[in-house]
Design a protein around this motif. Structure first.
Motif, PDB file in Angstrom:
ATOM      1  N   ALA A  68     -54.308  12.967 -44.923  1.00  0.00           N
ATOM      2  CA  ALA A  68     -53.353  11.870 -45.095  1.00  0.00           C
ATOM      3  C   ALA A  68     -53.841  10.532 -44.561  1.00  0.00           C
ATOM      4  CB  ALA A  68     -52.006  12.247 -44.467  1.00  0.00           C
ATOM      5  N   GLN A  69     -55.019  10.113 -44.979  1.00  0.00           N
ATOM      6  CA  GLN A  69     -55.558   8.802 -44.601  1.00  0.00           C
ATOM      7  C   GLN A  69     -55.754   8.637 -43.095  1.00  0.00           C
ATOM      8  OE1 GLN A  69     -56.530   6.560 -46.991  1.00  0.00           O
ATOM      9  NE2 GLN A  69     -56.011   8.180 -48.444  1.00  0.00           N
ATOM     10  N   ARG A  70     -56.008   9.704 -42.416  1.00  0.00           N
ATOM     11  CA  ARG A  70     -56.271   9.681 -40.983  1.00  0.00           C
ATOM     12  C   ARG A  70     -57.733  10.035 -40.752  1.00  0.00           C
ATOM     13  NH1 ARG A  70     -52.112   7.701 -37.996  1.00  0.00           N
ATOM     14  NH2 ARG A  70     -50.138   8.737 -38.239  1.00  0.00           N
ATOM     15  N   TRP A  71     -58.230   9.672 -39.569  1.00  0.00           N
ATOM     16  CA  TRP A  71     -59.632   9.888 -39.246  1.00  0.00           C
ATOM     17  C   TRP A  71     -59.771  10.445 -37.838  1.00  0.00           C
ATOM     18  CZ3 TRP A  71     -63.822   8.528 -42.471  1.00  0.00           C
ATOM     19  CH2 TRP A  71     -63.454   7.928 -43.672  1.00  0.00           C
ATOM     20  N   CYS A  72     -60.919  11.056 -37.589  1.00  0.00           N
ATOM     21  CA  CYS A  72     -61.289  11.525 -36.257  1.00  0.00           C
ATOM     22  C   CYS A  72     -62.540  10.754 -35.833  1.00  0.00           C
ATOM     23  CB  CYS A  72     -61.589  13.020 -36.265  1.00  0.00           C
ATOM     24  SG  CYS A  72     -60.168  14.014 -36.770  1.00  0.00           S
ATOM     25  N   LEU A  73     -62.598  10.390 -34.569  1.00  0.00           N
ATOM     26  CA  LEU A  73     -63.719   9.620 -34.039  1.00  0.00           C
ATOM     27  C   LEU A  73     -64.355  10.398 -32.899  1.00  0.00           C
ATOM     28  CD1 LEU A  73     -65.384   6.986 -33.921  1.00  0.00           C
ATOM     29  CD2 LEU A  73     -63.600   6.055 -32.413  1.00  0.00           C
ATOM     30  N   SER A  74     -65.666  10.610 -33.005  1.00  0.00           N
ATOM     31  CA  SER A  74     -66.427  11.313 -31.970  1.00  0.00           C
ATOM     32  C   SER A  74     -67.491  10.394 -31.407  1.00  0.00           C
ATOM     33  CB  SER A  74     -67.096  12.556 -32.546  1.00  0.00           C
ATOM     34  OG  SER A  74     -66.132  13.487 -32.975  1.00  0.00           O
ATOM     35  N   ALA A  75     -67.816  10.605 -30.137  1.00  0.00           N
ATOM     36  CA  ALA A  75     -68.894   9.897 -29.465  1.00  0.00           C
ATOM     37  C   ALA A  75     -70.065  10.862 -29.291  1.00  0.00           C
ATOM     38  CB  ALA A  75     -68.426   9.386 -28.107  1.00  0.00           C
ATOM     39  N   ARG A  76     -71.250  10.337 -29.212  1.00  0.00           N
ATOM     40  CA  ARG A  76     -72.434  11.163 -29.035  1.00  0.00           C
ATOM     41  C   ARG A  76     -72.673  11.450 -27.557  1.00  0.00           C
ATOM     42  NH1 ARG A  76     -75.086  14.671 -32.206  1.00  0.00           N
ATOM     43  NH2 ARG A  76     -77.257  14.807 -31.638  1.00  0.00           N
ATOM     44  N   ASP A  77     -72.816  12.724 -27.235  1.00  0.00           N
ATOM     45  CA  ASP A  77     -73.247  13.146 -25.907  1.00  0.00           C
ATOM     46  C   ASP A  77     -74.761  13.282 -26.004  1.00  0.00           C
ATOM     47  OD1 ASP A  77     -74.107  14.562 -23.672  1.00  0.00           O
ATOM     48  OD2 ASP A  77     -72.362  15.882 -23.645  1.00  0.00           O
ATOM     49  N   HIS A  78     -75.463  12.268 -25.563  1.00  0.00           N
ATOM     50  CA  HIS A  78     -76.920  12.228 -25.738  1.00  0.00           C
ATOM     51  C   HIS A  78     -77.633  13.256 -24.864  1.00  0.00           C
ATOM     52  CE1 HIS A  78     -76.763   8.747 -28.334  1.00  0.00           C
ATOM     53  NE2 HIS A  78     -75.816   8.281 -27.532  1.00  0.00           N
ATOM     54  N   LEU A  79     -77.063  13.552 -23.728  1.00  0.00           N
ATOM     55  CA  LEU A  79     -77.681  14.529 -22.826  1.00  0.00           C
ATOM     56  C   LEU A  79     -77.716  15.915 -23.462  1.00  0.00           C
ATOM     57  CD1 LEU A  79     -78.933  14.859 -20.025  1.00  0.00           C
ATOM     58  CD2 LEU A  79     -76.647  15.345 -19.162  1.00  0.00           C
ATOM     59  N   ASN A  80     -76.610  16.305 -24.125  1.00  0.00           N
ATOM     60  CA  ASN A  80     -76.522  17.632 -24.732  1.00  0.00           C
ATOM     61  C   ASN A  80     -76.815  17.646 -26.227  1.00  0.00           C
ATOM     62  OD1 ASN A  80     -75.753  19.075 -22.349  1.00  0.00           O
ATOM     63  ND2 ASN A  80     -73.779  18.038 -22.501  1.00  0.00           N
ATOM     64  N   GLY A  81     -76.965  16.461 -26.829  1.00  0.00           N
ATOM     65  CA  GLY A  81     -77.265  16.386 -28.256  1.00  0.00           C
ATOM     66  C   GLY A  81     -76.118  16.850 -29.139  1.00  0.00           C
ATOM     67  N   THR A  82     -74.873  16.585 -28.696  1.00  0.00           N
ATOM     68  CA  THR A  82     -73.699  17.016 -29.459  1.00  0.00           C
ATOM     69  C   THR A  82     -72.734  15.856 -29.660  1.00  0.00           C
ATOM     70  OG1 THR A  82     -72.534  17.668 -27.439  1.00  0.00           O
ATOM     71  CG2 THR A  82     -73.824  19.378 -28.541  1.00  0.00           C
ATOM     72  N   TRP A  83     -71.799  16.055 -30.593  1.00  0.00           N
ATOM     73  CA  TRP A  83     -70.709  15.107 -30.799  1.00  0.00           C
ATOM     74  C   TRP A  83     -69.504  15.578 -29.998  1.00  0.00           C
ATOM     75  CZ3 TRP A  83     -71.765  10.603 -32.753  1.00  0.00           C
ATOM     76  CH2 TRP A  83     -72.819  10.464 -33.651  1.00  0.00           C
ATOM     77  N   VAL A  84     -68.837  14.636 -29.331  1.00  0.00           N
ATOM     78  CA  VAL A  84     -67.656  14.941 -28.525  1.00  0.00           C
ATOM     79  C   VAL A  84     -66.466  14.206 -29.138  1.00  0.00           C
ATOM     80  CG1 VAL A  84     -66.598  14.772 -26.248  1.00  0.00           C
ATOM     81  CG2 VAL A  84     -69.073  15.179 -26.461  1.00  0.00           C
TER      82      VAL A  84
END
Length: 109
Positions: A68-84
């Protein structure tokens, strides 16, 4: 979410690029908006040298469409190489404000 066609996707990418030009942090660098399927990955030169001592391009944010026109925003955890995941099911404009202001330096390390 239904797949968007080429011109609609290009318009969305342009919208994101335009919003990033108005950000508060590191206004003098040129971030990149990359399409990954239905999502958009944002990269920027590492001005602080906190993540990449040479100042190279680093991932900073991932915008993923939701329902429904909504979004999710993740930040990069550079130490672990993952998206949070930081924000879920929010309007795009609200997430762009969060990303461009970034008072807590979640995205622009």
């Amino acid at each position: 979410m239904a797949a968007a066609s080429g011109p609609v996707r290009d318009l969305m990418q342009h919208r994101l690029e335009r919003a990033l030009r108005e950000r508060v942090r590191y206004r003098y660098v040129q971030p990149r908006v990359l399409r990954e399927g239905e999502s958009f990955r944002i990269q920027s030169p590492c001005c602080s040298r906190n993540v990449d001592p040479s100042g190279g391009m680093i991932d900073i944010a991932l915008l993923v469409p939701s329902a429904a026109q909504r979004w999710c925003l993740s930040a990069r955890d550079h130490l672990n190489g993952t998206w949070v995941s930081r924000f879920k099911d929010e309007p795009l404009d609200a997430l762009l404000d969060v990303l461009c202001i970034d008072n807590e330096r979640q995205f622009w390390p």
